[in-house]
Motif scaffolding. Structure first.
Motif, mmCIF file in Angstrom:
data_model
loop_
_atom_site.group_PDB
_atom_site.id
_atom_site.type_symbol
_atom_site.label_atom_id
_atom_site.label_comp_id
_atom_site.label_asym_id
_atom_site.label_seq_id
_atom_site.Cartn_x
_atom_site.Cartn_y
_atom_site.Cartn_z
ATOM 1 N N ASN A 497 0.835 -1.210 0.000
ATOM 2 C CA ASN A 497 0.000 0.000 0.000
ATOM 3 C C ASN A 497 0.861 1.248 0.000
ATOM 4 O OD1 ASN A 497 -1.415 2.246 1.793
ATOM 5 N ND2 ASN A 497 -3.028 1.090 0.743
ATOM 6 N N LEU A 498 1.911 1.260 0.807
ATOM 7 C CA LEU A 498 2.783 2.430 0.857
ATOM 8 C C LEU A 498 3.475 2.654 -0.487
ATOM 9 C CD1 LEU A 498 4.433 2.006 4.382
ATOM 10 C CD2 LEU A 498 2.507 3.459 3.755
ATOM 11 N N LEU A 499 3.943 1.564 -1.110
ATOM 12 C CA LEU A 499 4.607 1.713 -2.409
ATOM 13 C C LEU A 499 3.614 2.136 -3.487
ATOM 14 C CD1 LEU A 499 7.003 -1.378 -2.357
ATOM 15 C CD2 LEU A 499 7.514 0.994 -1.780
ATOM 16 N N GLY A 561 -6.930 2.365 2.316
ATOM 17 C CA GLY A 561 -5.637 1.697 2.353
ATOM 18 C C GLY A 561 -4.794 2.083 3.551
ATOM 19 N N LEU A 562 -4.623 3.377 3.803
ATOM 20 C CA LEU A 562 -3.783 3.805 4.914
ATOM 21 C C LEU A 562 -4.427 3.514 6.267
ATOM 22 C CD1 LEU A 562 -2.318 7.169 3.570
ATOM 23 C CD2 LEU A 562 -1.136 4.989 3.871
ATOM 24 N N PHE A 563 -5.758 3.550 6.321
ATOM 25 C CA PHE A 563 -6.440 3.163 7.557
ATOM 26 C C PHE A 563 -6.137 1.706 7.889
ATOM 27 C CE2 PHE A 563 -10.169 0.976 9.348
ATOM 28 C CZ PHE A 563 -10.226 1.591 10.587
ATOM 29 N N ILE A 564 -6.218 0.834 6.876
ATOM 30 C CA ILE A 564 -5.921 -0.580 7.085
ATOM 31 C C ILE A 564 -4.444 -0.754 7.435
ATOM 32 C CG2 ILE A 564 -5.861 -2.839 5.974
ATOM 33 C CD1 ILE A 564 -8.254 -1.909 4.270
ATOM 34 N N ALA A 565 -3.546 -0.030 6.736
ATOM 35 C CA ALA A 565 -2.110 -0.165 6.971
ATOM 36 C C ALA A 565 -1.745 0.228 8.402
ATOM 37 C CB ALA A 565 -1.344 0.695 5.970
ATOM 38 N N ARG A 566 -2.278 1.352 8.893
ATOM 39 C CA ARG A 566 -1.962 1.755 10.264
ATOM 40 C C ARG A 566 -2.531 0.759 11.266
ATOM 41 N NH1 ARG A 566 -2.718 7.767 12.754
ATOM 42 N NH2 ARG A 566 -0.582 7.976 11.981
ATOM 43 N N SER A 567 -3.736 0.242 11.013
ATOM 44 C CA SER A 567 -4.324 -0.732 11.932
ATOM 45 C C SER A 567 -3.457 -1.977 12.016
ATOM 46 C CB SER A 567 -5.740 -1.099 11.467
ATOM 47 O OG SER A 567 -6.577 0.040 11.464
ATOM 48 N N GLU A 570 -0.233 -1.137 14.034
ATOM 49 C CA GLU A 570 -0.481 -1.060 15.472
ATOM 50 C C GLU A 570 -0.737 -2.433 16.066
ATOM 51 O OE1 GLU A 570 -3.665 1.718 15.716
ATOM 52 O OE2 GLU A 570 -2.369 3.500 15.525
ATOM 53 N N ALA A 571 -1.375 -3.341 15.273
ATOM 54 C CA ALA A 571 -1.589 -4.698 15.762
ATOM 55 C C ALA A 571 -0.273 -5.433 15.954
ATOM 56 C CB ALA A 571 -2.486 -5.464 14.791
ATOM 57 N N HIS A 572 0.767 -5.027 15.229
ATOM 58 C CA HIS A 572 2.088 -5.621 15.385
ATOM 59 C C HIS A 572 2.921 -4.915 16.464
ATOM 60 C CE1 HIS A 572 1.085 -7.614 11.603
ATOM 61 N NE2 HIS A 572 2.164 -8.375 11.748
ATOM 62 N N GLY A 573 2.319 -3.971 17.157
ATOM 63 C CA GLY A 573 3.054 -3.215 18.167
ATOM 64 C C GLY A 573 3.892 -2.106 17.592
ATOM 65 N N GLY A 574 3.638 -1.720 16.340
ATOM 66 C CA GLY A 574 4.418 -0.692 15.683
ATOM 67 C C GLY A 574 3.632 0.568 15.430
ATOM 68 N N THR A 575 4.185 1.442 14.590
ATOM 69 C CA THR A 575 3.540 2.708 14.261
ATOM 70 C C THR A 575 3.696 2.990 12.775
ATOM 71 O OG1 THR A 575 5.553 3.973 14.733
ATOM 72 C CG2 THR A 575 3.983 3.680 16.546
ATOM 73 N N LEU A 576 2.797 3.816 12.269
ATOM 74 C CA LEU A 576 2.875 4.286 10.886
ATOM 75 C C LEU A 576 2.579 5.773 10.897
ATOM 76 C CD1 LEU A 576 3.191 3.842 7.861
ATOM 77 C CD2 LEU A 576 0.762 3.225 7.743
ATOM 78 N N GLU A 577 3.574 6.578 10.510
ATOM 79 C CA GLU A 577 3.447 8.030 10.564
ATOM 80 C C GLU A 577 3.844 8.618 9.217
ATOM 81 O OE1 GLU A 577 2.116 9.442 13.067
ATOM 82 O OE2 GLU A 577 2.215 7.797 14.516
ATOM 83 N N PHE A 588 6.754 8.393 4.493
ATOM 84 C CA PHE A 588 6.002 7.504 5.368
ATOM 85 C C PHE A 588 6.997 6.618 6.115
ATOM 86 C CE2 PHE A 588 2.724 8.817 2.503
ATOM 87 C CZ PHE A 588 1.560 8.796 3.246
ATOM 88 N N GLU A 589 6.797 6.505 7.440
ATOM 89 C CA GLU A 589 7.697 5.715 8.274
ATOM 90 C C GLU A 589 6.901 4.619 8.970
ATOM 91 O OE1 GLU A 589 9.695 8.264 10.996
ATOM 92 O OE2 GLU A 589 11.064 9.089 9.501
ATOM 93 N N LEU A 590 7.279 3.363 8.682
ATOM 94 C CA LEU A 590 6.686 2.198 9.329
ATOM 95 C C LEU A 590 7.728 1.654 10.304
ATOM 96 C CD1 LEU A 590 4.571 -0.071 9.666
ATOM 97 C CD2 LEU A 590 5.664 -1.233 7.725
#
Length: 603
Positions: A497-499, A561-567, A570-577, A588-590
């Motif tokens: 999605n990011l690409l 797409g980005l809503f799903i990507a951030r969710s 976060e489910a992996h304990g990470g962040t998307l900014e 974009f930083e994952l």
């Protein structure tokens, strides 16, 4: 003007009239009605009468002036001494008249002493009169020898004078006590009236403050009116309304005055024990905040504030917040001002609650309106996104059906590829909608396992490069990256999605940079494009459901797409900014935690 001053002025003027009246009687008696024996008695009588006239006139003239209280007291003492001397002189001179009631004149000076000095004057003047009677009786026995010294002529009149003086003194003392008591009650009543009037004024001013705060449901307008009224009632250098939150730290509802920018409206802070006591319903007075006991007061000290009152906003027994009033001077609040702040906080609590309820309802209504708009936009977008591939699929299928024999094999393959691409586009669209529904319902499943995230990024980028040739994907992966624990399919969905977004919003011929590196206890993926960028105010919008920015022109997509990507992140304990400015592209930083830092998650 004091009551004693009024009384003494009236007394001196009344006694002046009595002296002048007695003077007329003395002149008539001494000049026309008395037969004098041989000797100096006529001359003595005329001299005493002349002295009486001069003294009475002089005392009367002075008594008519507006003398102050000490001067009136001196004048009264001199006038009493003058009256006693004149009466005693008359008693001595007119002893030559046998049987004359001249001694009864002493009752006037005894009465005057009792009136002037109450019991002290009555006793003193009675004893002085007894001495005058004794001297007069001895004088009579010496100069008028018809009779020898008669004790009854002294004892009996003296006893009468003493009893008369005591009665008058007791009456005067009682009258003065009652007068003082009535004056005290009158003063107390006046003081109570003043206090009640001040209380009424304070209540009226307090109600004006409450009405000002309730005058508008617009917080800014209402608080500005409240601050104006409060400044006249309880002067301040800073005032703030702080609301307790059911969950979370207290929130600043409104603030005005010095240091308002250090804690603006809407900001929250971690409450100290002092603030918790105020939020529990206790009025707190901080005489001097320079003692450093509360770190939250450091900003107030830097603004030059040194004392403050924290009064609970209470709806009945339930505190909903705090009214904070601060001043620059240490120990600047009096006890009645602290009580006033407490009363004011209780009075304005209802208005604060109404504003808070209105704000909550307005926020809910705005959110519902926004969601309704997004939903309408989504329906429009989905309809468009569905219509385009469906039209392409139907058109290609009809062409193949109607002109199968006329088409060359390569043309048939082209139409079949078109049908496959558009069908996949439909499947992706439906998949995004279903994923969003599962995320909201909490049924979006994951299969966590250790994986090589760097290899996943390389594969996804390679597939993205093959799928298009307008934008170059440049991948830089650091060596010896740690593994992450995650769902490979879901993370591939995020990276893809990011690409896709970076390629979609980049101009033809540009380069999209993809970098993977270790940073602390996490792995960081950075995707940088050279598009038109995203305004800061839209950074939160693009991660919401159906959220799309108009910058960069209309692009196909549903905004999911980005809503799903951030969710997923976060489910992996990470962040998307995202970090971006208009005209400067987007980054974009994952960020994903490494495998050893991730807890064991169950799908």
């Amino acid at each position: 003007m004091s009551a004693e001053l009024v009384w003494r002025r009236g007394l001196e003027r009344a006694l002046t009239l009595l002296r002048l009246g007695g003077l007329v009687v003395a002149v008539v008696d001494a000049g026309f009605l008395t037969t004098y024996p041989d000797g100096p008695w006529r001359t003595a009588g005329f001299v005493v009468t002349a002295i009486t006239a001069a003294g009475a006139i002089a005392i009367g003239v002075v008594a008519r002036r507006d003398l102050d209280l000490p001067a009136l007291r001196v004048l009264g003492s001199l006038a009493f001494a003058f009256d006693f001397a004149v009466v005693t002189a008359y008693v001595l001179i007119y002893q030559f008249e046998p049987g004359a009631p001249i001694r009864q004149l002493l009752v006037f000076v005894v009465a005057e002493g009792a009136v002037r000095y109450a019991m002290r004057g009555a006793v003193g003047s009675s004893l002085a009169a007894l001495v005058a009677l004794s001297v007069g009786e001895a004088f009579r026995a010496q100069h008028f020898g018809e009779r020898h010294f008669v004790a009854d002529h002294v004892v009996f009149p003296g006893l009468v004078l003493f009893l008369t003086g005591m009665i008058l003194g007791w009456l005067v003392r009682s009258l003065r006590k009652e007068s003082a008591r009535s004056d005290g009650r009158a003063a107390e009543a006046e003081l109570l009236r003043d206090r009640i009037g001040r209380r009424a004024d304070l209540l009226d001013a307090t109600n004006r403050c409450a009405r000002a705060l309730a005058s508008s449901l617009d917080l800014e307008l209402a608080f500005a009116a409240f601050a104006r009224e409060l400044g006249a009632l309880l002067p301040f250098d800073r005032v703030a309304l702080i609301l307790a939150q059911e969950r979370g730290d207290p929130r600043v509802l409104a603030v005005a005055g010095a240091g308002a920018d250090t804690m603006p409206p809407g900001s929250t802070f971690h409450p100290t024990a002092l603030m918790r006591r105020a939020l529990d319903g206790e009025t707190i007075y901080r005489e001097d905040m320079r003692d450093g006991r509360n770190p939250e007061e450091d900003d107030l000290l830097q603004a030059g504030l040194h004392s403050r009152v924290l009064a609970p906003l209470a709806l009945g027994p339930i505190p909903i917040g705090v009214l904070a009033v601060a001043r620059r001077e240490p120990d600047a609040f009096a006890t009645d001002e602290i009580e006033l702040a407490t009363l004011l906080a209780r009075v304005v609590a209802n208005a604060v609650q109404n504003i808070r309820a209105y704000g909550a309802e307005k926020a809910t209504a705005d959110e519902l309106r926004r969601l309704s708009t997004l939903r309408a936009d989504f329906v429009s977008l989905v309809s468009h996104e569905l219509r385009s591939p469906m039209a392409a699929v139907i058109g290609a299928a009809r062409t193949l059906h109607e002109r199968w024999r006329e088409l060359r094999p390569d043309q048939r393959e082209a139409f079949l590829d078109l049908i496959a691409d558009e069908t996949q586009r439909l499947a992706d669209l439906i998949g995004d909608v279903l994923d969003t529904s599962r995320i909201e319902a909490g049924t979006f499943s994951y299969a966590f396992a250790p994986l090589d995230f760097a290899e996943l990024v390389r594969e996804t980028a390679a597939a993205g490069q093959v799928a298009q040739d307008e934008v170059t994907l440049r991948v830089e992966v650091a060596t010896a990256l740690p593994l992450v624990r995650g769902d490979g399919a879901r993370l591939r969905q995020v990276v893809g999605n990011l690409l896709d977004n970076a390629v979609k919003y980049s101009p033809a011929g540009s380069v999209v940079s993809v970098a993977v590196e270790a940073e602390g206890d996490s792995v960081l993926l950075t995707v940088t494009d050279q598009g038109q960028g995203i305004p800061p105010e839209h950074h939160a919008l693009i991660f919401e459901k159906f959220g799309r920015t108009k910058i960069g022109g209309a692009k196909p997509g549903t905004g999911l797409g980005l809503f799903i990507a951030r969710s997923i992140a976060e489910a992996h304990g990470g962040t998307l900014e995202v970090g971006s400015e208009p005209g400067a592209g987007a980054v974009f930083e994952l960020r994903l935690p490494v495998a050893v830092a991730l807890p064991n998650a169950l799908s």
